[in-house]
Write a protein that holds these residues in place. Structure first.
Motif, PDB file in Angstrom:
ATOM      1  N   GLU A   1       0.853  -1.234  -0.046  1.00  0.00           N
ATOM      2  CA  GLU A   1       0.087  -0.062   0.154  1.00  0.00           C
ATOM      3  C   GLU A   1       1.111   1.203   0.122  1.00  0.00           C
ATOM      4  O   GLU A   1       0.347   2.535  -0.519  1.00  0.00           O
ATOM      5  CB  GLU A   1      -1.027   0.118   1.216  1.00  0.00           C
ATOM      6  CG  GLU A   1      -1.949  -1.028   0.974  1.00  0.00           C
ATOM      7  CD  GLU A   1      -2.939  -1.141   2.278  1.00  0.00           C
ATOM      8  OE1 GLU A   1      -3.013  -0.183   2.962  1.00  0.00           O
ATOM      9  OE2 GLU A   1      -3.872  -1.977   2.447  1.00  0.00           O
ATOM     10  N   GLY A   2       2.094   1.198   0.636  1.00  0.00           N
ATOM     11  CA  GLY A   2       2.831   2.295   0.630  1.00  0.00           C
ATOM     12  C   GLY A   2       3.322   2.611  -0.742  1.00  0.00           C
ATOM     13  O   GLY A   2       3.395   3.862  -1.089  1.00  0.00           O
TER      14      GLY A   2
ATOM     15  N   ILE B   1       0.217   7.407  -6.311  1.00  0.00           N
ATOM     16  CA  ILE B   1      -0.725   8.307  -6.505  1.00  0.00           C
ATOM     17  C   ILE B   1      -0.260   9.719  -6.138  1.00  0.00           C
ATOM     18  O   ILE B   1      -0.808  10.793  -6.717  1.00  0.00           O
ATOM     19  CB  ILE B   1      -1.866   7.747  -5.297  1.00  0.00           C
ATOM     20  CG1 ILE B   1      -2.689   6.611  -5.887  1.00  0.00           C
ATOM     21  CG2 ILE B   1      -2.837   8.973  -5.082  1.00  0.00           C
ATOM     22  CD1 ILE B   1      -3.394   5.675  -4.661  1.00  0.00           C
ATOM     23  N   ASN B   2       0.396   9.705  -5.058  1.00  0.00           N
ATOM     24  CA  ASN B   2       0.662  11.338  -4.576  1.00  0.00           C
ATOM     25  C   ASN B   2       1.300  11.834  -5.724  1.00  0.00           C
ATOM     26  O   ASN B   2       1.572  13.303  -5.918  1.00  0.00           O
ATOM     27  CB  ASN B   2       1.403  11.234  -3.235  1.00  0.00           C
ATOM     28  CG  ASN B   2       0.403  10.769  -2.120  1.00  0.00           C
ATOM     29  OD1 ASN B   2      -0.580  11.320  -2.117  1.00  0.00           O
ATOM     30  ND2 ASN B   2       1.005  10.463  -1.118  1.00  0.00           N
TER      31      ASN B   2
ATOM     32  N   LYS C   1      -7.779  12.369 -11.378  1.00  0.00           N
ATOM     33  CA  LYS C   1      -8.182  11.609 -10.183  1.00  0.00           C
ATOM     34  C   LYS C   1      -6.905  10.043 -10.514  1.00  0.00           C
ATOM     35  O   LYS C   1      -6.693   9.897 -11.779  1.00  0.00           O
ATOM     36  CB  LYS C   1      -9.489  11.015 -10.437  1.00  0.00           C
ATOM     37  CG  LYS C   1      -9.796   9.970  -9.341  1.00  0.00           C
ATOM     38  CD  LYS C   1     -11.215   9.465  -9.609  1.00  0.00           C
ATOM     39  CE  LYS C   1     -11.772   8.347  -8.421  1.00  0.00           C
ATOM     40  NZ  LYS C   1     -13.037   8.035  -8.736  1.00  0.00           N
ATOM     41  N   VAL C   2      -6.681   9.638  -9.417  1.00  0.00           N
ATOM     42  CA  VAL C   2      -5.661   8.484  -9.525  1.00  0.00           C
ATOM     43  C   VAL C   2      -6.079   7.318  -8.421  1.00  0.00           C
ATOM     44  O   VAL C   2      -6.277   7.548  -7.327  1.00  0.00           O
ATOM     45  CB  VAL C   2      -4.315   8.813  -9.245  1.00  0.00           C
ATOM     46  CG1 VAL C   2      -3.172   7.690  -9.383  1.00  0.00           C
ATOM     47  CG2 VAL C   2      -3.806   9.924 -10.313  1.00  0.00           C
ATOM     48  N   THR C   3      -6.246   5.986  -8.904  1.00  0.00           N
ATOM     49  CA  THR C   3      -6.125   4.952  -8.081  1.00  0.00           C
ATOM     50  C   THR C   3      -5.012   3.921  -8.268  1.00  0.00           C
ATOM     51  O   THR C   3      -4.700   4.008  -9.648  1.00  0.00           O
ATOM     52  CB  THR C   3      -7.587   4.370  -7.980  1.00  0.00           C
ATOM     53  OG1 THR C   3      -7.636   3.786  -9.309  1.00  0.00           O
ATOM     54  CG2 THR C   3      -8.658   5.126  -7.703  1.00  0.00           C
TER      55      THR C   3
ATOM     56  N   LYS D   1       6.687   9.631 -14.952  1.00  0.00           N
ATOM     57  CA  LYS D   1       6.582   9.668 -13.641  1.00  0.00           C
ATOM     58  C   LYS D   1       6.593   8.530 -12.916  1.00  0.00           C
ATOM     59  O   LYS D   1       7.271   8.177 -11.865  1.00  0.00           O
ATOM     60  CB  LYS D   1       5.391  10.576 -13.230  1.00  0.00           C
ATOM     61  CG  LYS D   1       5.275  10.771 -11.824  1.00  0.00           C
ATOM     62  CD  LYS D   1       6.517  11.881 -11.196  1.00  0.00           C
ATOM     63  CE  LYS D   1       6.036  12.992 -11.130  1.00  0.00           C
ATOM     64  NZ  LYS D   1       7.232  13.922 -10.462  1.00  0.00           N
ATOM     65  N   ILE D   2       5.845   7.343 -13.581  1.00  0.00           N
ATOM     66  CA  ILE D   2       5.681   6.085 -13.009  1.00  0.00           C
ATOM     67  C   ILE D   2       6.895   5.380 -13.055  1.00  0.00           C
ATOM     68  O   ILE D   2       7.541   4.924 -11.947  1.00  0.00           O
ATOM     69  CB  ILE D   2       4.572   5.395 -13.568  1.00  0.00           C
ATOM     70  CG1 ILE D   2       3.399   5.756 -13.371  1.00  0.00           C
ATOM     71  CG2 ILE D   2       4.496   4.073 -13.188  1.00  0.00           C
ATOM     72  CD1 ILE D   2       2.328   5.382 -14.074  1.00  0.00           C
ATOM     73  N   GLU D   3       7.816   5.678 -14.292  1.00  0.00           N
ATOM     74  CA  GLU D   3       9.143   4.953 -14.307  1.00  0.00           C
ATOM     75  C   GLU D   3      10.256   5.584 -13.418  1.00  0.00           C
ATOM     76  O   GLU D   3      11.134   4.791 -13.153  1.00  0.00           O
ATOM     77  CB  GLU D   3       9.279   4.884 -15.730  1.00  0.00           C
ATOM     78  CG  GLU D   3       8.258   3.580 -16.418  1.00  0.00           C
ATOM     79  CD  GLU D   3       8.393   3.690 -18.004  1.00  0.00           C
ATOM     80  OE1 GLU D   3       9.167   4.503 -18.642  1.00  0.00           O
ATOM     81  OE2 GLU D   3       7.913   2.644 -18.489  1.00  0.00           O
TER      82      GLU D   3
END
Length: 71
Positions: free
Chosen positions: A13-14, A20-21, A31-33, A57-59
């Motif tokens: 979850e971290g 998300i942040n 919105k992001v989940t 950003k994800i990578e």
């Protein structure tokens, strides 16, 4: 527009919260989940052009974007 991404290397979850942040900081992300168990990130974007920024950003956070998931 909504995009579902298959994202690997999230293990808790971290990781979800970190992702998300970080994505919420991008202007135009509405919105992001994220779910590490299903390896899914769902992003609501103002326009398709933002998708490249989201993936980068994800990578940059050391997660792996495998591709888009089908609905």
């Amino acid at each position: 527009m909504q995009v579902k991404l298959h994202v690997q290397k999230m293990v808790c979850e971290g990781c979800e919260n970190r992702l998300i942040n970080a994505l919420k900081e991008i202007k135009g992300v509405e919105k992001v989940t994220a779910n590490y168990q299903t390896e899914e990130v769902v992003v609501q974007l103002k326009n398709k052009e933002l998708l490249e920024k989201v993936i980068k950003k994800i990578e940059d956070l050391d997660f792996l974007v495998v591709g888009e998931k089908d609905e």
